[in-house]
Write a protein that holds these residues in place. Sequence first.
Motif, short mmCIF file in Angstrom:
data_model
loop_
_atom_site.label_atom_id
_atom_site.label_comp_id
_atom_site.label_asym_id
_atom_site.label_seq_id
_atom_site.Cartn_x
_atom_site.Cartn_y
_atom_site.Cartn_z
N ALA A 86 3.33 7.25 -6.75
CA ALA A 86 2.37 8.21 -7.34
C ALA A 86 2.93 9.63 -7.25
CB ALA A 86 1.03 8.10 -6.61
N ALA B 122 -0.49 -3.43 -3.40
CA ALA B 122 0.03 -2.36 -4.27
C ALA B 122 -0.95 -2.10 -5.41
CB ALA B 122 1.39 -2.76 -4.82
N TYR C 220 -1.39 0.49 -14.25
CA TYR C 220 -0.59 -0.56 -13.61
C TYR C 220 -0.95 -1.92 -14.20
CZ TYR C 220 -4.76 -2.27 -11.44
OH TYR C 220 -6.00 -2.83 -11.28
N HIS D 294 0.84 -1.20 0.00
CA HIS D 294 0.00 0.00 0.00
C HIS D 294 0.88 1.26 0.00
CE1 HIS D 294 -3.66 2.31 1.24
NE2 HIS D 294 -2.73 3.09 1.76
N GLU E 256 -5.22 5.27 -6.96
CA GLU E 256 -4.46 6.47 -7.34
C GLU E 256 -4.55 6.75 -8.84
OE1 GLU E 256 -2.58 8.56 -5.51
OE2 GLU E 256 -2.15 7.52 -3.61
N GLN F 85 -4.05 -0.14 -4.35
CA GLN F 85 -3.78 1.26 -4.14
C GLN F 85 -3.45 1.97 -5.46
OE1 GLN F 85 -4.61 2.67 -1.60
NE2 GLN F 85 -3.64 4.69 -1.69
N ALA F 86 -2.79 1.25 -6.37
CA ALA F 86 -2.47 1.84 -7.68
C ALA F 86 -3.77 2.19 -8.41
CB ALA F 86 -1.64 0.88 -8.51
N ILE G 182 3.78 -4.41 -11.49
CA ILE G 182 3.90 -5.04 -10.16
C ILE G 182 4.15 -6.53 -10.39
CG2 ILE G 182 2.68 -5.55 -8.00
CD1 ILE G 182 0.91 -3.00 -8.73
N VAL H 89 3.38 1.60 -13.74
CA VAL H 89 4.05 0.68 -12.83
C VAL H 89 3.69 -0.77 -13.15
CG1 VAL H 89 2.28 1.10 -11.04
CG2 VAL H 89 4.43 0.10 -10.37
N ILE I 9 2.99 2.60 -3.14
CA ILE I 9 2.27 3.28 -4.22
C ILE I 9 2.17 4.78 -3.97
CG2 ILE I 9 -0.02 3.49 -5.31
CD1 ILE I 9 1.60 1.17 -6.44
#
Length: 327
Positions: free
Chosen positions: A65, A101, A112, A58, A108, A104-105, A91, A89, A61
């Motif tokens: 960002a 991640a 990803y 979490h 945001e 949260q990506a 992952i 990004v 990111i």
Amino acid sequence: MFSLVERYFGWLQKDNPTGDVQYYPIIKNNYQSEIIGLYLVGDITGLPLLKFATKQGHEVISKIAQELAEEKATTQAATQVTTQTDYDVAIIGAGAAGLSAALQAKKENLKYIVLEANRIANTILNFPSGKLIFAEPTTITSPSILPVTEATKEDTLTAWYKVLEQEKLSICEGAKVQGIKKNSDGIFEVLIENAPSLFARKIILAIGQSANSRKLNIKGEKLAKVSNKLYSPLDYQNQNILVVGGGDSAIEAALALVETGNNVTLSYRQERFFRLKPANATKTAQYIKENKLKAIFNSQVKEIHDQTVTLIVGKKDVTLPNDVVSK
Ligand SMILES: Cc1cc2nc3c(=O)[nH]c(=O)nc-3n(C[C@H](O)[C@H](O)[C@H](O)COP(=O)(O)OP(=O)(O)OC[C@H]3O[C@@H](n4cnc5c(N)ncnc54)[C@H](O)[C@@H]3O)c2cc1C
């Protein structure tokens, strides 16, 4: 620069180093590695607990960002984004860290992708059936919406799948990353087995440690009765089982095998157990006292045969009847 990134992968994929000593890639502040734009989160950072993994996934990111926003603010970087990258990004790994991640990506609004060599939550799927997951440390709260509570493996997975169903993340299962290259323009090329490369501005390595299975390098290690993972303790009853190791994973396997009615011996190199989860330490001590579990400290496995296993204990060889070895 290339060789440095590839060195990480060499280390991770080749079961090396083995034994008790483990070296981790160098991580600078905010999960960033020596290579700018390459981040490491989860077990690979050396903190083998789910709560830490979700928290790190979490948090990384937020950092990424912010960096992307700063980079996009410059004309040069903005040109790179439009012409050369598929993703903000990439992952790598869909375990606790990678999934957190990705969640949260998405929040945001980053572009990803998650690349997973096996299946989503593969490490948890491989836990013994019915395993109770400990939500430690109790003092830490993870900001991730991926829940980590004290619950069985099955209930944990159900809760995770519910979140994933709601969020519809962009995850490619069966996508094994074979290498990462940082090109001269600062963009990462991610090399995937049997698939075209993809390009990303940032990389999050969340590949855990499951590739680093223990190797004993001894005679008999390749026998069918020797396994790295204990899928279901219920598959074993009235068997003579040797569990190698003295960490929480080995202890939990041993305890589960005792409870399904087996004759279990633990072989551990050290002279005592260190830093076990309290519940595991208590139960282990109880089972040893009740002669339900035998622990042989200062021991090493020497050879494995069809029906026996030989340990070196101190300077002596000790041979035990054996049906199964879990390492
Ligand atoms: C037997 C056992 C019991 C445990 N019990 C507990 C417990 O009770 N409580 C607790 O908090 N923690 C426990 N843990 C630790 C916990 O499982 C880990 O801390 C957690 O899974 C780490 O999450 P991660 O995302 O870093 O890695 P993982 O969950 O291991 O996920 C990594 C993912 O990356 C994928 N991957 C690897 N290489 C590649 C590649 N080259 N390309 C693409 N994908 C790749 C893997 O397939 C995997 O899905 C236990 C671990 C084990 C092994």
